[in-house]
Design an enzyme around this catalytic site. Structure first.
Site, PDB file in Angstrom:
ATOM      1  CB  THR A  10      37.771  40.446   5.077  1.00  0.00           C
ATOM      2  OG1 THR A  10      38.836  39.152   4.825  1.00  0.00           O
ATOM      3  CG2 THR A  10      38.124  40.733   6.599  1.00  0.00           C
ATOM      4  CB  SER A  20      41.287  36.127   6.520  1.00  0.00           C
ATOM      5  OG  SER A  20      41.239  37.449   5.716  1.00  0.00           O
ATOM      6  CB  CYS A  21      42.880  39.789   9.221  1.00  0.00           C
ATOM      7  SG  CYS A  21      44.206  38.862   8.874  1.00  0.00           S
ATOM      8  N   GLY A  22      39.879  40.088  10.993  1.00  0.00           N
ATOM      9  CA  GLY A  22      38.851  41.062  11.385  1.00  0.00           C
ATOM     10  C   GLY A  22      39.210  42.035  12.579  1.00  0.00           C
TER      11      GLY A  22
END
Length: 232
Positions: free
Chosen positions: A54, A56-58
């Site tokens: 993704t 964004s959020c990792g």
């Protein structure tokens, strides 16, 4: 590229829409298959982030810092020195906003801009997500063979999250500035990698969280007393 999977455009053989992405076999035009070029190693699927990628959020915490440290291709600490002034930084948000053509029509987009150390706007991308806007900048530079972006300043219109700091580090960008707050993990990553991280860049006021050696607090038009060097 910002996830460390590829380092040059030639590492990607092709990208095609994935037919049958839904239960009824329809193509959503929102899922793609990426085929890497022969000899390009696959990502390390032993990492915690092993289901999907993704923008964004990792990951969080030490695993994230370790992953960036081991996959960064152009260590920022090894790049030629870049110096900017508070006065130059103070003028960048106005330039960014003036160039946001789609924002003028919608009022609902984030922006990311690449600037030269002299304050020239080199590139700008807009998107609903600020992570995607940064990926667009890095992707264009990747395709143009311009990486690492070691003589640039990255300005984002929102917060400076860990993921945005990661993308800057992976692209070799030495200075990241944001008009809002950084996350604590972004500050940790900046200190770890040598990234200059500036937050709350509004008017002639700003906070410098890491990499203050690239800023001259006594130069430029911004009030030096308001360029606050934030203590970690």
């Amino acid at each position: 590229m910002s996830e460390g999977v590829v380092g040059r455009a030639e590492d990607v053989a092709n990208i095609v829409y994935c037919a049958g992405a839904t239960q009824d076999g329809a193509n959503t035009y929102n899922v793609v298959d990426v085929r890497l070029a022969p000899g390009t190693p696959l990502p390390d699927f032993t990492l915690e982030r092993n289901v999907y990628t993704t923008s964004s959020c990792g990951l969080c915490g030490k695993a994230s810092l370790d992953a960036v440290r081991t996959t960064a291709r152009w260590p920022i600490a090894d790049t030629p020195p870049v110096r900017v002034t508070p006065g130059l930084l103070a003028g960048l948000p106005g330039q960014l906003r003036a160039a946001q053509r789609v924002f003028d029509r919608t009022g609902g987009l984030h922006a990311a801009g690449l600037f030269s150390p002299e304050g020239e706007l080199l590139d700008l991308r807009e998107d609903v997500g600020r992570h995607n806007a940064v990926d667009k900048l890095i992707g264009r530079a990747l395709r143009a063979g311009e990486l690492p972006l070691s003589r640039t300043v990255l300005l984002v219109s929102g917060r400076a999250s860990f993921e945005l700091a990661q993308k800057a580090v992976m692209a070799g960008i030495p200075v990241l500035a944001a008009v809002s707050a950084p996350s604590s993990l972004a500050v940790d990553l900046a200190a770890e990698t040598g990234l200059t991280l500036v937050g709350f860049l509004r008017g002639d006021s700003m906070n410098v969280y890491a990499g203050e050696e690239r800023l001259d607090p006594d130069a430029g038009t911004a009030d030096p007393d308001r360029a606050r060097w934030a203590s970690r």
